[in-house]
Write a protein that holds these residues in place. Structure first.
Motif, PDB file in Angstrom:
ATOM      1  N   LYS A  44       0.838  -1.205   0.000  1.00  0.00           N
ATOM      2  CA  LYS A  44       0.000   0.000   0.000  1.00  0.00           C
ATOM      3  C   LYS A  44       0.875   1.258   0.000  1.00  0.00           C
ATOM      4  O   LYS A  44       0.593   2.219  -0.721  1.00  0.00           O
ATOM      5  CB  LYS A  44      -0.913  -0.016   1.221  1.00  0.00           C
ATOM      6  N   ARG A  45       1.945   1.274   0.810  1.00  0.00           N
ATOM      7  CA  ARG A  45       2.852   2.419   0.848  1.00  0.00           C
ATOM      8  C   ARG A  45       3.545   2.635  -0.498  1.00  0.00           C
ATOM      9  O   ARG A  45       3.716   3.765  -0.946  1.00  0.00           O
ATOM     10  CB  ARG A  45       3.902   2.225   1.940  1.00  0.00           C
ATOM     11  N   VAL A  46       3.966   1.558  -1.140  1.00  0.00           N
ATOM     12  CA  VAL A  46       4.631   1.652  -2.443  1.00  0.00           C
ATOM     13  C   VAL A  46       3.664   2.220  -3.479  1.00  0.00           C
ATOM     14  O   VAL A  46       4.035   3.080  -4.289  1.00  0.00           O
ATOM     15  CB  VAL A  46       5.178   0.281  -2.885  1.00  0.00           C
ATOM     16  N   LYS A  47       2.422   1.776  -3.457  1.00  0.00           N
ATOM     17  CA  LYS A  47       1.421   2.263  -4.397  1.00  0.00           C
ATOM     18  C   LYS A  47       1.156   3.755  -4.189  1.00  0.00           C
ATOM     19  O   LYS A  47       1.063   4.521  -5.146  1.00  0.00           O
ATOM     20  CB  LYS A  47       0.125   1.469  -4.226  1.00  0.00           C
ATOM     21  N   GLU A  48       1.058   4.195  -2.932  1.00  0.00           N
ATOM     22  CA  GLU A  48       0.845   5.606  -2.635  1.00  0.00           C
ATOM     23  C   GLU A  48       2.032   6.452  -3.086  1.00  0.00           C
ATOM     24  O   GLU A  48       1.856   7.554  -3.605  1.00  0.00           O
ATOM     25  CB  GLU A  48       0.604   5.812  -1.139  1.00  0.00           C
ATOM     26  N   HIS A  49       3.262   5.958  -2.908  1.00  0.00           N
ATOM     27  CA  HIS A  49       4.452   6.703  -3.313  1.00  0.00           C
ATOM     28  C   HIS A  49       4.525   6.825  -4.830  1.00  0.00           C
ATOM     29  O   HIS A  49       4.912   7.867  -5.361  1.00  0.00           O
ATOM     30  CB  HIS A  49       5.711   6.048  -2.756  1.00  0.00           C
ATOM     31  N   LYS A  50       4.145   5.774  -5.553  1.00  0.00           N
ATOM     32  CA  LYS A  50       4.143   5.837  -7.019  1.00  0.00           C
ATOM     33  C   LYS A  50       3.119   6.850  -7.516  1.00  0.00           C
ATOM     34  O   LYS A  50       3.380   7.600  -8.456  1.00  0.00           O
ATOM     35  CB  LYS A  50       3.857   4.460  -7.617  1.00  0.00           C
ATOM     36  N   SER A  51       1.956   6.894  -6.885  1.00  0.00           N
ATOM     37  CA  SER A  51       0.954   7.874  -7.298  1.00  0.00           C
ATOM     38  C   SER A  51       1.414   9.290  -6.949  1.00  0.00           C
ATOM     39  O   SER A  51       1.135  10.236  -7.686  1.00  0.00           O
ATOM     40  CB  SER A  51      -0.403   7.566  -6.661  1.00  0.00           C
ATOM     41  N   LEU A  52       2.129   9.450  -5.844  1.00  0.00           N
ATOM     42  CA  LEU A  52       2.690  10.754  -5.471  1.00  0.00           C
ATOM     43  C   LEU A  52       3.700  11.214  -6.512  1.00  0.00           C
ATOM     44  O   LEU A  52       3.684  12.374  -6.942  1.00  0.00           O
ATOM     45  CB  LEU A  52       3.358  10.673  -4.094  1.00  0.00           C
ATOM     46  N   MET A  53       4.574  10.315  -6.950  1.00  0.00           N
ATOM     47  CA  MET A  53       5.595  10.669  -7.936  1.00  0.00           C
ATOM     48  C   MET A  53       4.982  11.021  -9.285  1.00  0.00           C
ATOM     49  O   MET A  53       5.455  11.925  -9.964  1.00  0.00           O
ATOM     50  CB  MET A  53       6.601   9.525  -8.099  1.00  0.00           C
ATOM     51  N   SER A  54       3.932  10.341  -9.672  1.00  0.00           N
ATOM     52  CA  SER A  54       3.328  10.628 -10.977  1.00  0.00           C
ATOM     53  C   SER A  54       2.483  11.900 -10.938  1.00  0.00           C
ATOM     54  O   SER A  54       2.246  12.516 -11.981  1.00  0.00           O
ATOM     55  CB  SER A  54       2.481   9.443 -11.439  1.00  0.00           C
ATOM     56  N   ALA A  55       2.026  12.317  -9.767  1.00  0.00           N
ATOM     57  CA  ALA A  55       1.170  13.502  -9.659  1.00  0.00           C
ATOM     58  C   ALA A  55       1.950  14.798  -9.467  1.00  0.00           C
ATOM     59  O   ALA A  55       1.352  15.868  -9.473  1.00  0.00           O
ATOM     60  CB  ALA A  55       0.194  13.315  -8.507  1.00  0.00           C
ATOM     61  N   MET A  56       3.262  14.725  -9.302  1.00  0.00           N
ATOM     62  CA  MET A  56       4.055  15.939  -9.096  1.00  0.00           C
ATOM     63  C   MET A  56       4.061  16.792 -10.351  1.00  0.00           C
ATOM     64  O   MET A  56       4.150  16.278 -11.466  1.00  0.00           O
ATOM     65  CB  MET A  56       5.493  15.593  -8.711  1.00  0.00           C
ATOM     66  N   ALA A  57       3.950  18.103 -10.149  1.00  0.00           N
ATOM     67  CA  ALA A  57       3.947  19.037 -11.274  1.00  0.00           C
ATOM     68  C   ALA A  57       4.811  20.244 -10.932  1.00  0.00           C
ATOM     69  O   ALA A  57       5.180  20.455  -9.771  1.00  0.00           O
ATOM     70  CB  ALA A  57       2.519  19.478 -11.574  1.00  0.00           C
ATOM     71  N   LYS A  58       5.102  21.030 -11.943  1.00  0.00           N
ATOM     72  CA  LYS A  58       5.909  22.233 -11.763  1.00  0.00           C
ATOM     73  C   LYS A  58       5.153  23.198 -10.844  1.00  0.00           C
ATOM     74  O   LYS A  58       3.960  23.419 -10.995  1.00  0.00           O
ATOM     75  CB  LYS A  58       6.159  22.881 -13.125  1.00  0.00           C
ATOM     76  N   GLY A  59       5.870  23.750  -9.848  1.00  0.00           N
ATOM     77  CA  GLY A  59       5.263  24.683  -8.905  1.00  0.00           C
ATOM     78  C   GLY A  59       4.854  24.054  -7.585  1.00  0.00           C
ATOM     79  O   GLY A  59       4.525  24.766  -6.642  1.00  0.00           O
ATOM     80  N   ASP A  60       4.871  22.718  -7.486  1.00  0.00           N
ATOM     81  CA  ASP A  60       4.554  22.048  -6.219  1.00  0.00           C
ATOM     82  C   ASP A  60       5.686  22.236  -5.222  1.00  0.00           C
ATOM     83  O   ASP A  60       6.863  22.246  -5.601  1.00  0.00           O
ATOM     84  CB  ASP A  60       4.329  20.549  -6.427  1.00  0.00           C
ATOM     85  N   GLU A  61       5.337  22.376  -3.953  1.00  0.00           N
ATOM     86  CA  GLU A  61       6.340  22.441  -2.888  1.00  0.00           C
ATOM     87  C   GLU A  61       6.505  21.042  -2.324  1.00  0.00           C
ATOM     88  O   GLU A  61       5.522  20.374  -1.996  1.00  0.00           O
ATOM     89  CB  GLU A  61       5.902  23.434  -1.819  1.00  0.00           C
ATOM     90  N   VAL A  62       7.758  20.584  -2.232  1.00  0.00           N
ATOM     91  CA  VAL A  62       8.032  19.202  -1.861  1.00  0.00           C
ATOM     92  C   VAL A  62       9.037  19.125  -0.718  1.00  0.00           C
ATOM     93  O   VAL A  62       9.805  20.050  -0.474  1.00  0.00           O
ATOM     94  CB  VAL A  62       8.562  18.388  -3.066  1.00  0.00           C
ATOM     95  N   LEU A  63       9.012  17.996  -0.037  1.00  0.00           N
ATOM     96  CA  LEU A  63       9.976  17.659   1.009  1.00  0.00           C
ATOM     97  C   LEU A  63      10.718  16.423   0.548  1.00  0.00           C
ATOM     98  O   LEU A  63      10.099  15.409   0.202  1.00  0.00           O
ATOM     99  CB  LEU A  63       9.256  17.369   2.330  1.00  0.00           C
ATOM    100  N   THR A  64      12.063  16.484   0.514  1.00  0.00           N
ATOM    101  CA  THR A  64      12.852  15.329   0.091  1.00  0.00           C
ATOM    102  C   THR A  64      13.183  14.457   1.296  1.00  0.00           C
ATOM    103  O   THR A  64      13.012  14.866   2.446  1.00  0.00           O
ATOM    104  CB  THR A  64      14.166  15.769  -0.589  1.00  0.00           C
ATOM    105  N   GLN A  65      13.677  13.268   1.020  1.00  0.00           N
ATOM    106  CA  GLN A  65      14.060  12.354   2.094  1.00  0.00           C
ATOM    107  C   GLN A  65      15.249  12.879   2.875  1.00  0.00           C
ATOM    108  O   GLN A  65      15.441  12.519   4.027  1.00  0.00           O
ATOM    109  CB  GLN A  65      14.387  10.979   1.514  1.00  0.00           C
ATOM    110  N   GLY A  66      16.026  13.755   2.290  1.00  0.00           N
ATOM    111  CA  GLY A  66      17.166  14.355   2.973  1.00  0.00           C
ATOM    112  C   GLY A  66      16.785  15.539   3.837  1.00  0.00           C
ATOM    113  O   GLY A  66      17.618  16.106   4.535  1.00  0.00           O
ATOM    114  N   GLY A  67      15.520  15.959   3.783  1.00  0.00           N
ATOM    115  CA  GLY A  67      15.055  17.049   4.621  1.00  0.00           C
ATOM    116  C   GLY A  67      15.024  18.398   3.936  1.00  0.00           C
ATOM    117  O   GLY A  67      14.773  19.413   4.580  1.00  0.00           O
ATOM    118  N   LEU A  68      15.281  18.442   2.633  1.00  0.00           N
ATOM    119  CA  LEU A  68      15.244  19.709   1.903  1.00  0.00           C
ATOM    120  C   LEU A  68      13.815  20.046   1.515  1.00  0.00           C
ATOM    121  O   LEU A  68      13.064  19.179   1.058  1.00  0.00           O
ATOM    122  CB  LEU A  68      16.104  19.627   0.642  1.00  0.00           C
ATOM    123  N   VAL A  69      13.437  21.312   1.687  1.00  0.00           N
ATOM    124  CA  VAL A  69      12.116  21.791   1.290  1.00  0.00           C
ATOM    125  C   VAL A  69      12.310  22.779   0.155  1.00  0.00           C
ATOM    126  O   VAL A  69      13.120  23.699   0.255  1.00  0.00           O
ATOM    127  CB  VAL A  69      11.389  22.466   2.469  1.00  0.00           C
TER     128      VAL A  69
END
Length: 111
Positions: A44-69
């Motif tokens: 379930k977590r893998v499926k949610e992460h894949k949908s998150l990656m495909s839904a990203m668009a220009k202008g979205d604010e994101v948090l990386t695994q390294g802690g960068l915003v």
């Protein structure tokens, strides 16, 4: 008879084939527990992460695994990498899979 070890005696009325069915039932229960407690939530977590990656668009604010915003400035042609603007001067290129969350609009201003 030894002082610490007693002699083992075989029981006379023990069933010979009764343990096989109990072993199969126990194995099936273990398989169900493994499926519901380990495999299903991870899938379930893998499926949610894949949908998150495909839904990203220009202008979205994101948090990386390294802690960068940062804000997404560019998505590369092969769609495996994105360019994130941390502030007006600094931009970082990261893999899409390194993004852990898409933040609500205006999060960077509140930090």
């Amino acid at each position: 008879m030894s002082l610490f070890i007693s002699n083992a005696h075989a029981s006379a009325g023990a069933p010979a084939a009764g343990g096989a069915m109990e072993m199969l039932i126990m194995l099936a229960i273990f398989g169900l527990v493994f499926y519901f407690l380990i495999y299903r939530p991870q899938a379930k977590r893998v499926k949610e992460h894949k949908s998150l990656m495909s839904a990203m668009a220009k202008g979205d604010e994101v948090l990386t695994q390294g802690g960068l915003v940062g804000k997404i400035v560019k998505i590369t042609e092969d769609k495996d990498f994105i360019v994130i603007s941390l502030n007006e001067q600094a931009e970082v290129t990261v893999q899409k899979s390194a993004v852990s969350a898409v933040l609500p609009k205006g999060t960077m201003k509140s930090l």
